[in-house]
Scaffold this motif. Structure first.
Motif, PDB file in Angstrom:
ATOM      1  N   ARG A 123       0.815  -1.218   0.000  1.00 50.44           N
ATOM      2  CA  ARG A 123       0.000   0.000   0.000  1.00 50.44           C
ATOM      3  C   ARG A 123       0.852   1.273   0.000  1.00 50.44           C
ATOM      4  O   ARG A 123       0.360   2.368   0.292  1.00 50.44           O
ATOM      5  CB  ARG A 123      -0.992   0.020   1.173  1.00 50.44           C
ATOM      6  CG  ARG A 123      -1.924  -1.175   1.189  1.00 50.44           C
ATOM      7  CD  ARG A 123      -2.870  -1.131   2.373  1.00 50.44           C
ATOM      8  NE  ARG A 123      -3.789  -0.007   2.266  1.00 50.44           N
ATOM      9  CZ  ARG A 123      -4.917  -0.005   1.546  1.00 50.44           C
ATOM     10  NH1 ARG A 123      -5.260  -1.103   0.845  1.00 50.44           N
ATOM     11  NH2 ARG A 123      -5.692   1.052   1.513  1.00 50.44           N
ATOM     12  N   GLY A 124       2.117   1.126  -0.358  1.00 47.68           N
ATOM     13  CA  GLY A 124       2.995   2.281  -0.435  1.00 47.68           C
ATOM     14  C   GLY A 124       2.750   3.111  -1.678  1.00 47.68           C
ATOM     15  O   GLY A 124       1.978   2.739  -2.573  1.00 47.68           O
ATOM     16  N   ARG A 125       3.434   4.248  -1.748  1.00 52.19           N
ATOM     17  CA  ARG A 125       3.261   5.195  -2.841  1.00 52.19           C
ATOM     18  C   ARG A 125       4.613   5.582  -3.436  1.00 52.19           C
ATOM     19  O   ARG A 125       5.642   5.528  -2.757  1.00 52.19           O
ATOM     20  CB  ARG A 125       2.531   6.454  -2.351  1.00 52.19           C
ATOM     21  CG  ARG A 125       1.176   6.122  -1.739  1.00 52.19           C
ATOM     22  CD  ARG A 125       0.431   7.324  -1.248  1.00 52.19           C
ATOM     23  NE  ARG A 125      -0.827   6.890  -0.631  1.00 52.19           N
ATOM     24  CZ  ARG A 125      -1.942   7.610  -0.581  1.00 52.19           C
ATOM     25  NH1 ARG A 125      -1.963   8.830  -1.087  1.00 52.19           N
ATOM     26  NH2 ARG A 125      -3.031   7.124  -0.023  1.00 52.19           N
ATOM     27  N   VAL A 126       4.563   5.972  -4.686  1.00 50.83           N
ATOM     28  CA  VAL A 126       5.739   6.474  -5.388  1.00 50.83           C
ATOM     29  C   VAL A 126       5.454   7.898  -5.843  1.00 50.83           C
ATOM     30  O   VAL A 126       4.360   8.192  -6.353  1.00 50.83           O
ATOM     31  CB  VAL A 126       6.081   5.597  -6.615  1.00 50.83           C
ATOM     32  CG1 VAL A 126       7.177   6.244  -7.455  1.00 50.83           C
ATOM     33  CG2 VAL A 126       6.519   4.206  -6.163  1.00 50.83           C
ATOM     34  N   LEU A 127       6.397   8.783  -5.626  1.00 52.03           N
ATOM     35  CA  LEU A 127       6.333  10.153  -6.135  1.00 52.03           C
ATOM     36  C   LEU A 127       7.435  10.300  -7.170  1.00 52.03           C
ATOM     37  O   LEU A 127       8.616  10.249  -6.834  1.00 52.03           O
ATOM     38  CB  LEU A 127       6.523  11.158  -4.996  1.00 52.03           C
ATOM     39  CG  LEU A 127       6.764  12.633  -5.365  1.00 52.03           C
ATOM     40  CD1 LEU A 127       5.677  13.160  -6.277  1.00 52.03           C
ATOM     41  CD2 LEU A 127       6.877  13.480  -4.101  1.00 52.03           C
ATOM     42  N   VAL A 134       5.732  16.810 -15.181  1.00 50.00           N
ATOM     43  CA  VAL A 134       4.639  16.305 -14.357  1.00 50.00           C
ATOM     44  C   VAL A 134       5.196  15.507 -13.194  1.00 50.00           C
ATOM     45  O   VAL A 134       6.176  14.777 -13.338  1.00 50.00           O
ATOM     46  CB  VAL A 134       3.662  15.427 -15.191  1.00 50.00           C
ATOM     47  CG1 VAL A 134       4.367  14.207 -15.777  1.00 50.00           C
ATOM     48  CG2 VAL A 134       2.450  15.017 -14.357  1.00 50.00           C
ATOM     49  N   CYS A 135       4.602  15.672 -12.029  1.00 47.50           N
ATOM     50  CA  CYS A 135       4.882  14.826 -10.875  1.00 47.50           C
ATOM     51  C   CYS A 135       3.648  13.985 -10.591  1.00 47.50           C
ATOM     52  O   CYS A 135       2.534  14.527 -10.492  1.00 47.50           O
ATOM     53  CB  CYS A 135       5.231  15.668  -9.646  1.00 47.50           C
ATOM     54  SG  CYS A 135       6.888  16.379  -9.690  1.00 47.50           S
ATOM     55  N   LEU A 136       3.855  12.679 -10.469  1.00 48.97           N
ATOM     56  CA  LEU A 136       2.764  11.741 -10.238  1.00 48.97           C
ATOM     57  C   LEU A 136       2.946  11.058  -8.889  1.00 48.97           C
ATOM     58  O   LEU A 136       4.040  10.626  -8.542  1.00 48.97           O
ATOM     59  CB  LEU A 136       2.756  10.670 -11.322  1.00 48.97           C
ATOM     60  CG  LEU A 136       2.581  11.123 -12.773  1.00 48.97           C
ATOM     61  CD1 LEU A 136       2.975  10.012 -13.737  1.00 48.97           C
ATOM     62  CD2 LEU A 136       1.136  11.555 -13.012  1.00 48.97           C
ATOM     63  N   VAL A 137       1.873  10.979  -8.130  1.00 51.46           N
ATOM     64  CA  VAL A 137       1.832  10.145  -6.932  1.00 51.46           C
ATOM     65  C   VAL A 137       1.092   8.870  -7.322  1.00 51.46           C
ATOM     66  O   VAL A 137      -0.066   8.929  -7.764  1.00 51.46           O
ATOM     67  CB  VAL A 137       1.133  10.833  -5.763  1.00 51.46           C
ATOM     68  CG1 VAL A 137       1.101   9.914  -4.531  1.00 51.46           C
ATOM     69  CG2 VAL A 137       1.840  12.142  -5.418  1.00 51.46           C
ATOM     70  N   LEU A 138       1.773   7.732  -7.189  1.00 50.74           N
ATOM     71  CA  LEU A 138       1.278   6.472  -7.743  1.00 50.74           C
ATOM     72  C   LEU A 138       1.136   5.416  -6.657  1.00 50.74           C
ATOM     73  O   LEU A 138       1.909   5.381  -5.699  1.00 50.74           O
ATOM     74  CB  LEU A 138       2.244   5.946  -8.816  1.00 50.74           C
ATOM     75  CG  LEU A 138       2.609   6.893  -9.949  1.00 50.74           C
ATOM     76  CD1 LEU A 138       3.748   6.307 -10.768  1.00 50.74           C
ATOM     77  CD2 LEU A 138       1.390   7.151 -10.830  1.00 50.74           C
ATOM     78  N   ARG A 139       0.156   4.534  -6.865  1.00 55.95           N
ATOM     79  CA  ARG A 139       0.049   3.308  -6.096  1.00 55.95           C
ATOM     80  C   ARG A 139      -0.006   2.135  -7.055  1.00 55.95           C
ATOM     81  O   ARG A 139      -0.439   2.282  -8.197  1.00 55.95           O
ATOM     82  CB  ARG A 139      -1.188   3.317  -5.192  1.00 55.95           C
ATOM     83  CG  ARG A 139      -1.084   4.301  -4.048  1.00 55.95           C
ATOM     84  CD  ARG A 139      -2.302   4.277  -3.162  1.00 55.95           C
ATOM     85  NE  ARG A 139      -2.550   2.960  -2.602  1.00 55.95           N
ATOM     86  CZ  ARG A 139      -3.581   2.675  -1.807  1.00 55.95           C
ATOM     87  NH1 ARG A 139      -4.452   3.628  -1.486  1.00 55.95           N
ATOM     88  NH2 ARG A 139      -3.757   1.460  -1.340  1.00 55.95           N
ATOM     89  N   ARG A 140       0.439   0.985  -6.597  1.00 59.59           N
ATOM     90  CA  ARG A 140       0.371  -0.196  -7.442  1.00 59.59           C
ATOM     91  C   ARG A 140      -1.097  -0.575  -7.644  1.00 59.59           C
ATOM     92  O   ARG A 140      -1.880  -0.598  -6.701  1.00 59.59           O
ATOM     93  CB  ARG A 140       1.141  -1.347  -6.792  1.00 59.59           C
ATOM     94  CG  ARG A 140       2.654  -1.139  -6.807  1.00 59.59           C
ATOM     95  CD  ARG A 140       3.398  -2.209  -6.051  1.00 59.59           C
ATOM     96  NE  ARG A 140       3.147  -2.078  -4.605  1.00 59.59           N
ATOM     97  CZ  ARG A 140       3.849  -2.702  -3.668  1.00 59.59           C
ATOM     98  NH1 ARG A 140       4.842  -3.526  -4.022  1.00 59.59           N
ATOM     99  NH2 ARG A 140       3.591  -2.528  -2.394  1.00 59.59           N
ATOM    100  N   THR A 141      -1.433  -0.888  -8.876  1.00 61.87           N
ATOM    101  CA  THR A 141      -2.819  -1.227  -9.183  1.00 61.87           C
ATOM    102  C   THR A 141      -3.217  -2.523  -8.480  1.00 61.87           C
ATOM    103  O   THR A 141      -4.326  -2.668  -7.975  1.00 61.87           O
ATOM    104  CB  THR A 141      -2.995  -1.368 -10.708  1.00 61.87           C
ATOM    105  OG1 THR A 141      -2.619  -0.125 -11.324  1.00 61.87           O
ATOM    106  CG2 THR A 141      -4.430  -1.694 -11.056  1.00 61.87           C
ATOM    107  N   THR A 142      -2.302  -3.487  -8.425  1.00 59.33           N
ATOM    108  CA  THR A 142      -2.527  -4.746  -7.734  1.00 59.33           C
ATOM    109  C   THR A 142      -1.481  -4.887  -6.640  1.00 59.33           C
ATOM    110  O   THR A 142      -0.290  -4.928  -6.913  1.00 59.33           O
ATOM    111  CB  THR A 142      -2.417  -5.934  -8.688  1.00 59.33           C
ATOM    112  OG1 THR A 142      -3.359  -5.779  -9.761  1.00 59.33           O
ATOM    113  CG2 THR A 142      -2.708  -7.244  -7.964  1.00 59.33           C
ATOM    114  N   GLU A 143      -1.936  -4.927  -5.399  1.00 63.54           N
ATOM    115  CA  GLU A 143      -0.998  -5.037  -4.273  1.00 63.54           C
ATOM    116  C   GLU A 143      -0.510  -6.483  -4.112  1.00 63.54           C
ATOM    117  O   GLU A 143      -1.246  -7.413  -4.348  1.00 63.54           O
ATOM    118  CB  GLU A 143      -1.690  -4.571  -2.971  1.00 63.54           C
ATOM    119  CG  GLU A 143      -2.061  -3.086  -2.992  1.00 63.54           C
ATOM    120  CD  GLU A 143      -0.862  -2.161  -2.874  1.00 63.54           C
ATOM    121  OE1 GLU A 143       0.230  -2.650  -2.560  1.00 63.54           O
ATOM    122  OE2 GLU A 143      -1.039  -0.951  -3.089  1.00 63.54           O
TER     123      GLU A 143
END
Length: 245
Positions: A134-138, A236-245
């Motif tokens: 459930r982490g995020r990538v910036l 662009v800066c994107l904050v992302l989560r994995r679609t499938t954990e």
């Protein structure tokens, strides 16, 4: 003068080193760090300004940064001490692509460092290896806002447009949960700050052996921006989560 010396002077008044206003940086960190007690990793951290700002406003946060530049990391260490966050910041000097950690991170940042991994998708692949559930990538990425000139392509390569850039990210298994497209004002402010700071330093230090080179670099970079890519470059800066954990 070395590239690191020139970069340090050019970014003196714009330490985030990306075309982003302070408010935009704050909102991106807010969306990437919803709890405030996360573990954060910056791959290609430079002087660690993203981490320092996150640590200053979140006393429960812990952060690590990775970069190959000892000069940049030394500046980051001094700044962390001056800002009272050094006990919660760990810095590693090594190529970001080679970094291995036994711990996972709730947010992985990589803004303006895709060259260290070979592009956008390889950067995301590296970030995935360090990401907690459930982490995020910036991540920050350049794109063509409109058809570029040949000179612009020579400088930045074959960038995609914004829609295609996001499509590539989604197809790679990520879901954007927030994004910020740099405005014309942010893009212009960044360029004027960089080359203005460098030119001002050169004029203020006429007897320095590097003054002529600094002024020449500032003049050339300003001209390349105004005549080469100002009308076509986007960020662009994107904050992302994995679609499938």
């Amino acid at each position: 003068m070395s590239r690191e010396q020139i970069s340090a002077i050019a970014h003196a008044d714009h330490p985030i080193k990306s075309p982003l206003a302070d408010a935009s940086v704050g909102l991106l960190l807010e969306r990437g760090l919803p709890r405030g007690d996360e573990r954060v990793l910056d791959l290609g951290c430079g002087t660690a300004e993203w981490l320092l700002r996150a640590l200053e406003t979140r006393p429960q946060l812990h952060a690590e940064g990775v970069d190959v530049s000892e000069v940049a990391l030394a500046r980051a260490r001094r700044a962390a001490s001056d800002r009272g966050v050094d006990e919660r910041l760990v810095l590693h000097r090594q190529p970001a692509a080679d970094f291995i950690s036994s711990q996972a991170f709730d947010l992985v940042i990589s803004v303006g460092a895709a060259h260290a991994f070979g592009g956008l998708l390889p950067t995301l692949a590296a970030a995935r290896e360090h990401l907690a559930p459930r982490g995020r990538v910036l991540i920050g990425e350049s794109f063509w806002d409109r058809a570029p000139s040949p000179a612009a392509v020579d400088m930045f390569g074959e960038l995609a447009d914004l829609a295609t850039t996001v499509d590539h990210v989604v197809a790679d298994g990520w879901t954007p949960v927030h994004a910020h497209v740099s405005t014309r004002g942010e893009l212009d402010a960044y360029e004027w700050a960089c080359w203005g700071s460098l030119a001002a330093w050169a004029l203020d230090h006429p007897d320095d052996p590097g003054a002529a080179q600094a002024l020449e670099t500032a003049d050339a970079a300003r001209s390349e921006w105004l005549h080469g890519y100002r009308d076509s470059f986007g960020f662009v800066c994107l904050v992302l989560r994995r679609t499938t954990e």
